[in-house]
Design an enzyme around this catalytic site. Structure first.
Site, PDB file in Angstrom:
ATOM      1  N   ASP A 298       0.825  -1.199   0.000  1.00  0.00           N
ATOM      2  CA  ASP A 298       0.000   0.000   0.000  1.00  0.00           C
ATOM      3  C   ASP A 298       0.866   1.258   0.000  1.00  0.00           C
ATOM      4  O   ASP A 298       1.873   1.334   0.712  1.00  0.00           O
ATOM      5  CB  ASP A 298      -0.887  -0.015   1.248  1.00  0.00           C
ATOM      6  CG  ASP A 298      -1.871   1.130   1.286  1.00  0.00           C
ATOM      7  OD1 ASP A 298      -2.734   1.191   0.397  1.00  0.00           O
ATOM      8  OD2 ASP A 298      -1.768   1.964   2.200  1.00  0.00           O
TER       9      ASP A 298
ATOM     10  N   HIS B 149       4.929   6.541  -1.351  1.00  0.00           N
ATOM     11  CA  HIS B 149       4.820   7.672  -0.434  1.00  0.00           C
ATOM     12  C   HIS B 149       5.556   7.481   0.894  1.00  0.00           C
ATOM     13  O   HIS B 149       5.318   8.231   1.836  1.00  0.00           O
ATOM     14  CB  HIS B 149       3.347   7.979  -0.175  1.00  0.00           C
ATOM     15  CG  HIS B 149       2.597   8.315  -1.420  1.00  0.00           C
ATOM     16  ND1 HIS B 149       2.885   9.425  -2.184  1.00  0.00           N
ATOM     17  CD2 HIS B 149       1.566   7.676  -2.046  1.00  0.00           C
ATOM     18  CE1 HIS B 149       2.068   9.469  -3.225  1.00  0.00           C
ATOM     19  NE2 HIS B 149       1.269   8.419  -3.167  1.00  0.00           N
TER      20      HIS B 149
ATOM     21  N   GLU C 134       1.642  -0.421  -5.108  1.00  0.00           N
ATOM     22  CA  GLU C 134       0.723   0.654  -5.472  1.00  0.00           C
ATOM     23  C   GLU C 134       1.565   1.903  -5.725  1.00  0.00           C
ATOM     24  O   GLU C 134       1.930   2.627  -4.804  1.00  0.00           O
ATOM     25  CB  GLU C 134      -0.286   0.912  -4.351  1.00  0.00           C
ATOM     26  CG  GLU C 134      -1.300   1.990  -4.721  1.00  0.00           C
ATOM     27  CD  GLU C 134      -2.147   2.445  -3.540  1.00  0.00           C
ATOM     28  OE1 GLU C 134      -3.278   2.897  -3.785  1.00  0.00           O
ATOM     29  OE2 GLU C 134      -1.673   2.373  -2.386  1.00  0.00           O
TER      30      GLU C 134
END
Length: 515
Positions: free
Chosen positions: A223, A227, A260
């Site tokens: 996930d 980031h 992702e």
């Protein structure tokens, strides 16, 4: 659907080769199947439906988060070593993995390490002060810096700072002004972890080893993989995932990692140094557009060719993870307004393009859903009324009901249903030496006709061409020099498909596989 040639014996569900062959299935446990009639889907419900997934031809399931969490979606984890009681027990999860492996189905966990829940004990400890051993697991802004950034003048109630990724520490009120802030990119309830802190990395690697070796999962969906660090520090992301991949392969050779990562193809490419696969979000948007419009004005195959060329420059063994929609996006069923013909075209492209296709649970029966997120995660529709004893009731469905979507039980007996179409196409794919190779590579077609999208795929077993009619009218497709060597139709999804003297007669919405 007519099939003239089967070129290879089926190969699905070999855990040592997860992702290199087969079709994967994304599954929201809460919404899939309820085994104990408490209204919430659970792990035992998934286990009870493994025969359904095997019958559909699925080789691996990706479970959205199953760790303990205070929210319904469970992307804010409070315990990386546990199973949420809503879903069952660790023994239930072990049983699911065992039964899946007996059926040749691999099991992938959603691993959420970008952030934790604010209720995770790491964070509650870290919030106690700078001397706590967990303090550096997270990112903090101290009072002097808050003043320097002129942030202290803003409303300081605990949950009022959602416009900024910096959030006031727990316990902040007007009478008890904040002395520090913590960083949470997505939401104040999900504080970001600090991957510059080596003890945090080591703890994450221990978690990974536990699920791979002690419990037996076959890999992870990662996930928010892009980031962990901010964009200005993106090379640190690449370094971490490279290191992470080495840890995973040392713990369980062949384990599968899919990230992702949503950005431009040349910026996705470096993530393939550590991860075998990354989701192709841009392609999903392009596919929806050409199917809806009935024409390939933007030359999707040229875009895909350039995308995959960028990936190949970094890792020639890359796997392009393909989707039509997922738990964060509007369902393809609603985007195509439930049009059965167009949904079959979507299935055709998903399951024939080069890469590892993922079905989002319920796509095979045409489930509907538009944001907010709860309405793209509605319960799977197995049957109607009292016959549907396994339907989860965790939320009141707005889009996917027995009146708007034909239940699976009804579609299973209908040779023209969307489910039957998916099942037959997956069976053909699983049995084909080129299609079932998720690393077979895209070849560009020379066909340039309105309403047609075409492409080839090639590996050591040969070259196969795919020609899709996007329109509601039959088209006589004039083959280009690239396809002239094709001698037969291996698969036709619509009767009336004919290959003769360099011309392919393709009925409305039909797909032909030729070689």
């Amino acid at each position: 659907m007519t099939t003239e040639v089967r070129t290879h014996a089926p190969t699905i569900g070999t855990a040592a080769h997860v992702g290199t062959t087969g079709v994967h299935y994304e599954l929201f446990v809460r919404a899939f199947a309820d085994s104990n009639h408490d209204g919430i889907g659970d792990l035992n419900g998934v286990t009870q439906k493994l025969d359904y997934l095997r019958d559909l031809g699925i080789s691996a399931i990706w479970l959205m988060p199953v760790n303990p969490s205070p929210t319904y979606h469970k992307y804010d984890i409070t315990d990386y070593y546990g199973i949420d009681p809503d879903y069952g027990t660790l023994d239930d999860f072990r049983r699911l993995i065992h039964e899946a492996h007996k059926r040749g189905i691999a099991v992938l966990m959603d691993l959420v390490i970008h952030h934790t829940s604010i209720k995770h004990h790491w964070f509650t400890e870290a919030a106690k002060g700078p001397d706590n051993p967990y303090r550096s697991f997270y990112k903090w802004m101290l009072p002097d810096e808050i003043k320097r950034r002129n942030l202290a003048t803003r409303d300081i109630t605990a949950d009022s700072d959602e416009r900024s990724p910096w959030h006031y520490a727990p316990g902040t009120t007007r009478s008890n002004p904040a002395t520090e802030k913590y960083y949470g990119m997505f939401w104040s309830g999900m504080p970001d972890l600090n991957f510059d802190h080596q003890p945090l990395r080591e703890e994450i690697y221990n978690i990974v080893r536990y699920w791979l070796t002690d419990i037996g999962v076959d890999g992870f969906r990662l996930d928010a993989a892009r980031h962990l660090y901010r964009e200005a520090e993106e090379p640190k992301n690449h370094q971490f995932w490279d290191e992470f991949g080495q840890v995973v392969q040392a713990a369980k050779p062949g384990a599968y990692l899919v990230g992702e990562v949503w950005t431009r193809p040349n910026k996705v490419a470096p993530y393939f140094r550590g991860l075998q696969a990354n989701f192709n979000f841009d392609l999903a948007l392009e596919l929806e557009a050409i199917i809806r419009q009935g024409d390939d004005e933007n030359d999707v195959m040229a875009f895909l060719y350039e995308t995959q060329a960028a990936y190949g420059e970094v890792n020639d063994q890359f796997i392009d993870a393909l989707i039509l929609s997922n738990h964060d996006q509007n369902r393809i069923g609603s985007l195509l307004k439930g049009d059965l013909n167009k949904l079959k075209v979507a299935a055709n492209l998903l399951l024939t393009l080069p890469g590892n296709p993922y079905l989002y649970y319920g796509e095979e029966i045409g489930m509907l859903g538009l944001k907010p997120d709860e309405y793209i995660r509605e319960p799977f529709i197995w049957n109607v009324g009292k016959k549907d004893s396994h339907r989860a009731r965790w939320t009141h469905a707005r889009y996917s009901t027995s009146r708007t979507v034909r239940p699976l039980a009804h579609q299973q007996t209908d040779p023209d249903s969307l489910f039957t179409h998916y099942k037959q196409l997956i069976a053909f794919r699983n049995g084909h030496a080129v299609l079932n190779d998720n690393r077979s590579r895209l070849q560009l077609s020379g066909i340039r006709q309105k309403g047609i999208v075409s492409f080839g795929r090639q590996n050591e077993h040969g070259l196969v061409w795919f020609i899709q009619n996007l329109t509601n009218s039959p088209i006589d497709v004039v083959l280009s020099a690239a396809e002239q060597a094709a001698e037969s139709v291996q698969l036709a999804t619509v009767p009336g498909t004919l290959l003769a003297e360099g011309t392919l007669t393709l009925p409305a919405f039909g797909l032909a596989v030729i070689s």
